[in-house]
Design a protein around this motif. Structure first.
Motif, PDB file in Angstrom:
ATOM      1  N   LYS A 247       5.638  16.799   0.712  1.00 41.72           N
ATOM      2  CA  LYS A 247       6.795  16.428   1.521  1.00 41.72           C
ATOM      3  C   LYS A 247       6.485  15.284   2.470  1.00 41.72           C
ATOM      4  O   LYS A 247       7.396  14.583   2.913  1.00 41.72           O
ATOM      5  N   ASP A 248       5.179  15.050   2.793  1.00 45.37           N
ATOM      6  CA  ASP A 248       4.878  14.006   3.771  1.00 45.37           C
ATOM      7  C   ASP A 248       3.682  13.133   3.386  1.00 45.37           C
ATOM      8  O   ASP A 248       3.204  12.354   4.199  1.00 45.37           O
ATOM      9  N   THR A 249       3.204  13.256   2.148  1.00 45.13           N
ATOM     10  CA  THR A 249       2.042  12.475   1.724  1.00 45.13           C
ATOM     11  C   THR A 249       2.225  12.043   0.271  1.00 45.13           C
ATOM     12  O   THR A 249       2.682  12.840  -0.555  1.00 45.13           O
ATOM     13  N   THR A 250       1.851  10.794  -0.026  1.00 44.08           N
ATOM     14  CA  THR A 250       2.016  10.275  -1.386  1.00 44.08           C
ATOM     15  C   THR A 250       0.758   9.557  -1.842  1.00 44.08           C
ATOM     16  O   THR A 250       0.159   8.783  -1.091  1.00 44.08           O
ATOM     17  N   GLU A 251       0.346   9.836  -3.072  1.00 48.41           N
ATOM     18  CA  GLU A 251      -0.664   9.040  -3.755  1.00 48.41           C
ATOM     19  C   GLU A 251       0.022   8.347  -4.923  1.00 48.41           C
ATOM     20  O   GLU A 251       0.813   8.975  -5.643  1.00 48.41           O
ATOM     21  N   LEU A 267      -3.225   2.649  -6.807  1.00 52.03           N
ATOM     22  CA  LEU A 267      -2.630   1.625  -5.952  1.00 52.03           C
ATOM     23  C   LEU A 267      -2.599   2.059  -4.493  1.00 52.03           C
ATOM     24  O   LEU A 267      -2.592   1.216  -3.594  1.00 52.03           O
ATOM     25  N   HIS A 268      -2.545   3.360  -4.263  1.00 52.21           N
ATOM     26  CA  HIS A 268      -2.605   3.858  -2.886  1.00 52.21           C
ATOM     27  C   HIS A 268      -3.169   5.270  -2.909  1.00 52.21           C
ATOM     28  O   HIS A 268      -2.539   6.194  -3.438  1.00 52.21           O
ATOM     29  N   SER A 277       5.956   4.198  -1.430  1.00 50.68           N
ATOM     30  CA  SER A 277       6.582   3.893  -2.722  1.00 50.68           C
ATOM     31  C   SER A 277       6.182   2.479  -3.111  1.00 50.68           C
ATOM     32  O   SER A 277       5.973   1.628  -2.248  1.00 50.68           O
ATOM     33  N   ILE A 278       6.063   2.248  -4.414  1.00 54.22           N
ATOM     34  CA  ILE A 278       5.544   0.982  -4.942  1.00 54.22           C
ATOM     35  C   ILE A 278       6.557   0.367  -5.898  1.00 54.22           C
ATOM     36  O   ILE A 278       7.180   1.073  -6.700  1.00 54.22           O
ATOM     37  N   ASP A 279       6.722  -0.960  -5.808  1.00 50.46           N
ATOM     38  CA  ASP A 279       7.484  -1.693  -6.824  1.00 50.46           C
ATOM     39  C   ASP A 279       6.707  -2.950  -7.182  1.00 50.46           C
ATOM     40  O   ASP A 279       5.649  -3.240  -6.595  1.00 50.46           O
ATOM     41  N   SER A 304      -3.911  -8.549  -8.926  1.00 51.42           N
ATOM     42  CA  SER A 304      -5.304  -8.503  -9.362  1.00 51.42           C
ATOM     43  C   SER A 304      -6.053  -7.367  -8.678  1.00 51.42           C
ATOM     44  O   SER A 304      -5.651  -6.866  -7.627  1.00 51.42           O
ATOM     45  N   ASP A 305      -7.155  -6.970  -9.276  1.00 56.66           N
ATOM     46  CA  ASP A 305      -7.946  -5.864  -8.741  1.00 56.66           C
ATOM     47  C   ASP A 305      -8.492  -6.193  -7.355  1.00 56.66           C
ATOM     48  O   ASP A 305      -8.835  -7.338  -7.051  1.00 56.66           O
ATOM     49  N   ASN A 306      -8.565  -5.140  -6.524  1.00 58.97           N
ATOM     50  CA  ASN A 306      -9.218  -5.216  -5.216  1.00 58.97           C
ATOM     51  C   ASN A 306      -8.531  -6.145  -4.225  1.00 58.97           C
ATOM     52  O   ASN A 306      -9.130  -6.527  -3.205  1.00 58.97           O
ATOM     53  N   ALA A 307      -7.304  -6.545  -4.499  1.00 60.65           N
ATOM     54  CA  ALA A 307      -6.574  -7.355  -3.527  1.00 60.65           C
ATOM     55  C   ALA A 307      -6.192  -6.486  -2.339  1.00 60.65           C
ATOM     56  O   ALA A 307      -6.039  -5.266  -2.455  1.00 60.65           O
ATOM     57  N   SER A 308      -6.035  -7.091  -1.175  1.00 64.18           N
ATOM     58  CA  SER A 308      -5.696  -6.344   0.031  1.00 64.18           C
ATOM     59  C   SER A 308      -4.204  -6.470   0.322  1.00 64.18           C
ATOM     60  O   SER A 308      -3.550  -7.461  -0.047  1.00 64.18           O
TER      61      SER A 308
END
Length: 690
Positions: A247-251, A267-268, A277-279, A304-308
């Protein structure tokens, strides 16, 4: 019409009472013949009491049918190869789905008849439909019992024979983008023993029937009982997005949509209390999150991989960012004003270097209203489809041309009958709660009756951050025409004023929801909108908890209450992690293994606070196959209130023995149920002869 007799002597409660179980826990034994007998007897008692109101219910039902366009056609949506839409016949409960090759409407064909699927079933619910990337195969899930356990089917379009692939899965399915001439990959979820979607699976679907079906492969299993797994695909069709969330945490994990067999990409990673949420746009991911503040901010990072991650839209104190939709040209954000309790759609156009070219809000037709971004399947679309409605405006669909700014009306729900939308008026009242907080209350009524106190139906929910944004109801017109005002209390625990509003009505702050609802009732009386002796409270599911608590504490505030599949036995349910959904609810209500949490929940749990007093008339609805609110919660509440009732007002229970949490599956049966409920409301308001 006079009130019916009281419900004490000779009632099912008197006949089935067990002195060794005064809390009626024996009703939890689904296999016991006494349980079904008790529910059958309560249904018969309900039917006997309601018999004098049956003609009114029939009138309401047929008047409702006369107001609406029974033959319904959805908007046509052009995908890559075909244009799709649904049509529901005037006498049908369920639709047929149609298509034609793009630009060739003369070649239309019905490719999926839901009526045929539902014809032999007492209950039928379509979970999901998913078209293969080439739009020539349809996968869908269906529930024929109401327990929200679904079966997966496949057919070739337009006229292939349906083929059952799997049973006992979750409702959602998603195609990968790896289709070949031989088959394609489907992703779906499965449940654990508590009906939590705990795992994601991958199935290679061979299109040829003679090819043996492969065994589904496990993609992800979530061990934490508070987390649910879900999957979707970005509008760019480049990525499959897998969320594991409480309810309050997302991976958030991801897979390239054309390579669903490779290892998951994170991604997170989960952080307690951080929702995400990711788009995606080519080369860029977008992350909406509350890591830096409760109202969410929007970040971006290279694909790309490892981008911040880098901030794009910062956290603000006066608005909550609720959603992001990515297109080739930029983003559409849903942004909720805390002050106005109103969602705005914000258009952000970006260049190839992700610099902002345009940042503007899409105009609203009125406030308050609901404006939603409808499905826009094409990633490069320069036309947005919007859905707009309010308490006085029927749903309307518009095409907004982003280049010209021209809005074109595509469709509006037609309204027939004596009471037209323009004869209604909507108001926003602000109620002062116990701590001085201002609680918005929305009201709709006939314009010619505004300015005088009216009998009122007060509705509330107040949980999970769900916002009761304005909506138009054709069924509600039956009450409005008879002089009833309809009010919505936007109490804390809901999301109407953004994330702070939700947080201020959950866990240790849940008491605010109850104070807010009763304050809304007082504000309606103080502003001379409502007659104090003629107010009916109504709530469903978690809204039933809200109303149930309030009638325990202030039964004199309402002449009646409607509790629809109500969550009433909160403490006992939350103490049983074997029940569906319980563990996932700990972050909403708390885990009662902690003594202070148990004490707090016990202080408001409706079934634990019944006492001998004059209860208002109660209409209580349950469903036998309900996996969200077990049938025994409304049944036990009915039994115990019947025993505690010190007045003559009826306490009525009806259990639908063929449905689940959502009630009846066919639209005509659902409308009949609404008509019966409305007949009770009119009776309670003294308008049964109207």
């Amino acid at each position: 019409m006079k009130a019916q007799p009281g419900m004490h002597e000779g009632s099912p409660v008197a006949r089935y009472y067990r002195a060794d179980d005064p809390e009626w826990h024996w009703l939890e034994d689904r296999e016991s013949a006494d349980v079904s007998d008790f529910l059958t007897a309560a249904n018969q008692q309900h039917a006997n009491w309601f018999a004098p109101l049956s003609p009114l219910a029939d009138t309401l039902y047929h008047s409702h049918l006369a107001r609406r366009e029974l033959a319904v056609k959805s908007l046509e949506t052009a995908l890559d190869y075909f244009t799709f839409w649904s049509e529901t016949g005037a006498e049908d409960d369920y639709p047929c789905w149609w298509r034609y090759p793009n630009g060739q409407p003369e070649q239309k064909s019905c490719f999926f008849d839901v009526r045929e699927r539902a014809a032999e079933q007492p209950f039928y619910d379509m979970g999901d439909m998913a078209l293969s990337p080439d739009e020539q195969w349809l996968a869908w899930t269906e529930d024929t019992q109401g327990d929200e356990r679904f079966t997966l089917w496949l057919k070739a379009l337009p006229n292939g024979t349906p083929r059952q692939l799997l049973s006992d899965i979750g409702p959602s399915v998603c195609w990968a983008e790896d289709q070949t001439a031989d088959g394609a990959t489907l992703l779906f979820t499965r449940f654990d023993d508590t009906q939590r979607p705990d795992s994601l699976w991958r199935l290679w679907v061979a299109f040829a029937e003679h090819v043996p079906m492969q065994t589904p492969a496990l993609v992800l299993r979530e061990a934490d009982p508070e987390f649910w797994v879900g999957v979707g695909k970005t509008r760019s069709k480049a990525w499959l997005i897998i969320e594991s969330g409480s309810k309050d945490t997302t991976e958030v994990l991801a897979l390239p949509a054309d390579q669903p067999e490779i290892p998951l990409i994170c991604l997170h990673a989960r952080e307690p209390g951080v929702e995400v949420s990711i788009d995606h746009r080519p080369g860029v991911f977008y992350r909406l999150h509350n890591q830096t503040g409760p109202h969410f901010q929007l970040d971006m990072r290279a694909e790309s991989d490892n981008a911040s991650w880098q901030p794009l839209i910062a956290h603000r104190d006066d608005a909550t960012l609720e959603g992001v939709d990515a297109f080739e040209w930029g983003l559409v954000l849903a942004e909720r004003s805390h002050q106005d309790a109103q969602v705005l759609l914000r258009r952000l156009e970006l260049d190839s270097h992700h610099q902002t070219l345009l940042d503007s809000y899409i105009d609203l037709p009125e406030t308050p209203c609901s404006q939603l971004l409808e499905d826009s399947p094409h990633f490069n679309a320069r036309t947005l489809h919007l859905r707009e409605e309010s308490f006085t405006r029927p749903p309307s669909w518009y095409a907004l041309d982003l280049d010209s700014g021209v809005r074109t009306l595509l469709k509006q729900v037609p309204i027939h009958g004596n009471l037209a939308p323009e004869q209604l008026v909507s108001r926003r009242v602000w109620a002062t709660s116990h701590d001085g907080e201002q609680v918005p209350v929305s009201v709709v009524m006939r314009a010619d009756l505004a300015g005088q106190p009216l009998p009122t139906l007060l509705y509330g929910y107040g949980a999970y951050g769900e916002a009761l944004d304005p909506w138009f109801s054709i069924a509600r017109l039956e009450l409005l025409e008879r002089g009833v005002a309809f009010a919505v209390a936007h109490v804390r625990g809901g999301g109407e004023r953004g994330e702070p509003w939700y947080l201020a009505g959950k866990m240790a702050h849940k008491e605010n929801s109850f104070h807010d609802f009763l304050a809304a009732r007082e504000a309606l009386v103080a502003t001379h909108i409502s007659q104090p002796e003629r107010i009916v409270a109504c709530g469903a599911s978690a809204g039933g908890l809200l109303v149930g608590t309030c009638i325990n504490r202030a039964p004199e505030a309402f002449c009646a209450a409607v509790l629809d599949v109500p969550f009433l036995d909160v403490l006992r349910t939350m103490q049983n992690p074997e029940l569906p959904l319980t563990t996932a609810e700990y972050t909403e209500w708390g885990n009662p293994e902690a003594p202070d949490v148990a004490e707090r929940i016990a202080g408001y749990s409706p079934i634990d606070n019944i006492r001998e007093q004059h209860y208002p008339a109660l209409w209580i609805e349950g469903s036998w196959f309900d996996t969200r609110v077990s049938y025994w919660e409304p049944a036990k509440f009915y039994a115990r209130v019947s025993q505690a009732q010190q007045g003559a007002a009826p306490t009525l229970l009806h259990t639908d023995m063929s449905s689940g949490h959502g009630g009846a599956s066919g639209r005509f049966k659902a409308w009949r149920d609404t008509a019966r409920q409305d007949a009770f409301i009119l009776w309670a308001l003294g308008l049964a002869e109207a």
